[in-house]
Design a protein around this motif. Structure first.
Motif, mmCIF file in Angstrom:
data_model
loop_
_atom_site.group_PDB
_atom_site.id
_atom_site.type_symbol
_atom_site.label_atom_id
_atom_site.label_comp_id
_atom_site.label_asym_id
_atom_site.label_seq_id
_atom_site.Cartn_x
_atom_site.Cartn_y
_atom_site.Cartn_z
ATOM 1 N N PHE A 139 30.705 40.835 50.702
ATOM 2 C CA PHE A 139 31.861 41.146 49.850
ATOM 3 C C PHE A 139 32.062 42.652 49.737
ATOM 4 N N GLU A 159 32.403 37.695 38.407
ATOM 5 C CA GLU A 159 32.219 36.330 37.891
ATOM 6 C C GLU A 159 30.852 35.762 38.247
ATOM 7 N N MET A 160 30.247 36.296 39.331
ATOM 8 C CA MET A 160 28.933 35.776 39.735
ATOM 9 C C MET A 160 27.818 36.252 38.812
ATOM 10 N N GLU A 187 36.596 40.927 41.503
ATOM 11 C CA GLU A 187 36.626 39.908 40.454
ATOM 12 C C GLU A 187 35.612 38.801 40.748
ATOM 13 N N THR A 188 35.493 38.423 42.021
ATOM 14 C CA THR A 188 34.526 37.385 42.395
ATOM 15 C C THR A 188 33.101 37.842 42.105
ATOM 16 N N GLY A 229 40.414 41.090 44.415
ATOM 17 C CA GLY A 229 39.921 39.714 44.487
ATOM 18 C C GLY A 229 38.418 39.651 44.649
ATOM 19 N N TYR A 230 37.885 40.463 45.567
ATOM 20 C CA TYR A 230 36.430 40.425 45.783
ATOM 21 C C TYR A 230 35.661 41.056 44.638
#
Length: 411
Positions: A224, A211-212, A207-208, A204-205
């Motif tokens: 993160f 995306e940034m 992927e975050t 999850g982190y």
């Protein structure tokens, strides 16, 4: 009674003697009468040697054979002797009445079952239904008796049909096998869950961050990455513990034969923990002494045992309170004890602390990095070394974990 050949020889001899006698007497009526008598005697002799005629299978019927009464196996003394030697419950019935039961069956069901109806002796719906329907041609089938004789247990019943209305009923305890199967299933499920949780956080982190596209500021990115690092280390520790418990279980039936010094092992473990980055390393208060504690053991496993016990006390004890590590001789044994001053554990949790993945406070355990396998590993290592594990705790005051090992012969 003569056989056929002997009878024929006798008959021919009689006829020959009569003929000679008649020739010598000149053929008078007396000699003729003697020949006739000799012929009849010869014919009677031959006839008596013939086998009895077979019965006519079409019109007539053979005389009925005398019926041999069926021998009761249940009343045979050798059978009773064999039943007494069987370790599992065994019951013999005639017309559904219990006529014989071995000691195991009496311990399980009670002495009153002898002479009672078997359908009331084995008080289980599945057993009653099967015993009511079974007939003389029924196959040897295994019936599962769930929650018999107490909830949570499972037995199986098999019935062998004998001559007449007699039966032998075999009962087998499957509770331990079922418990082991459930334990394996729970272990796989829990291990999958424990691995999936940190893996989901890592993915999850990651992927975050992707995306940034580099738009995240340094503090956010570092936070993160810190979470990813923490979850990855947690997953790594879980894998290490899973491999450890697997190795310990594989070696549990092999007694260690290598001489080791438990006192030196504990000192080395404390030194390693003090040199680590753990926040409470300075709270360790050893009381080891200078005397050696020789025993037969696996040095790597004993180090892991000491590490797990001391680390647990550091995790769950209050900050800035001592984590006391003691090593005391008690006759021919040596006791390793680790005490903390934490919240303590309620008495109803104590029996389950060595279960795999069991946690008293799941949220707190995860927050301090526990995998739920530490004490399970300690239990298996202590059992392999013929040790005795004791856990004492008082709510609000703290917990004490002790393991007592036998010293080697040269101590």
């Amino acid at each position: 009674m003569f056989d056929r050949l002997s009878s024929l020889v006798i008959a021919l001899t009689l006829v020959a003697i009569a003929a000679i006698f008649a020739a010598l007497s000149g053929g008078d009526p007396l000699s003729i009468a003697i020949m006739l008598v000799a012929g009849f005697v010869a014919a009677a002799t031959v006839y008596s040697a013939l086998p009895a005629p077979l019965p006519d299978m079409q019109g007539g019927s053979a005389p009925p054979l005398a019926e041999t009464p069926a021998i009761s196996l249940l009343r045979h003394p050798d059978f009773a002797h064999w039943v007494d030697q069987e370790k599992e419950p065994l019951i013999g019935t005639a017309d559904n009445i219990v006529t014989i039961a071995n000691d195991a069956a009496i311990r399980l069901l009670g002495r009153h079952i002898v002479g009672a109806d078997v359908r009331t002796a084995i008080r289980h719906p599945a057993a009653t239904d099967w015993l009511s329907r079974i007939d003389g041609n029924a196959p040897l089938e295994t019936i599962s008796l769930i929650d018999f004789p107490r909830p949570g247990q499972r037995w199986t019943m098999r019935t062998a049909v004998l001559a007449g209305s007699e039966r032998i009923i075999f009962l087998s305890d499957r509770s331990a096998i079922d418990a082991a199967d459930r334990m394996r299933s729970d272990f796989v499920a829990n291990a999958s869950h424990e691995l999936r949780t940190p893996l989901a956080a890592i993915l999850g982190y990651v992927e975050t961050l992707q995306e940034m596209n580099g738009e995240a500021d340094a503090p956010t990115r570092n936070r993160f990455l810190s979470i990813i690092d923490r979850e990855a280390r947690r997953m790594q520790q879980l894998v290490i513990d899973l491999l450890s418990i697997s190795r310990v279980e594989a070696d549990r039936f092999r007694r260690p034969t290598t001489p080791v010094d438990l006192a030196n092992i504990v000192r080395t473990t404390i030194a390693q923990l003090r040199d680590s980055e753990q926040a409470r390393a300075k709270d360790i208060a050893p009381r080891i002494g200078d005397d050696p504690a020789p025993m037969l053991g696996d040095e790597a496993q004993l180090k892991q045992l000491a590490h797990n016990i001391i680390s647990n006390a550091m995790k769950y004890g209050h900050a800035d309170t001592p984590v006391t590590v003691e090593l005391v001789r008690e006759g021919r044994r040596v006791r390793l004890s680790v005490s903390d001053e934490g919240d303590g554990i309620a008495p109803d949790h104590l029996p389950r602390l060595t279960e795999r993945f069991y946690r008293v406070d799941e949220a707190r355990s995860r927050s301090v990095g526990g995998t739920g396998l530490g004490l399970a590993i300690v239990k298996h290592i202590s059992e392999r070394h013929q040790g005795q594990l004791d856990i004492e705790s008082e709510v609000g005051k703290g917990t004490r974990v002790s393991v007592t090992f036998p010293l080697s012969g040269d101590s």
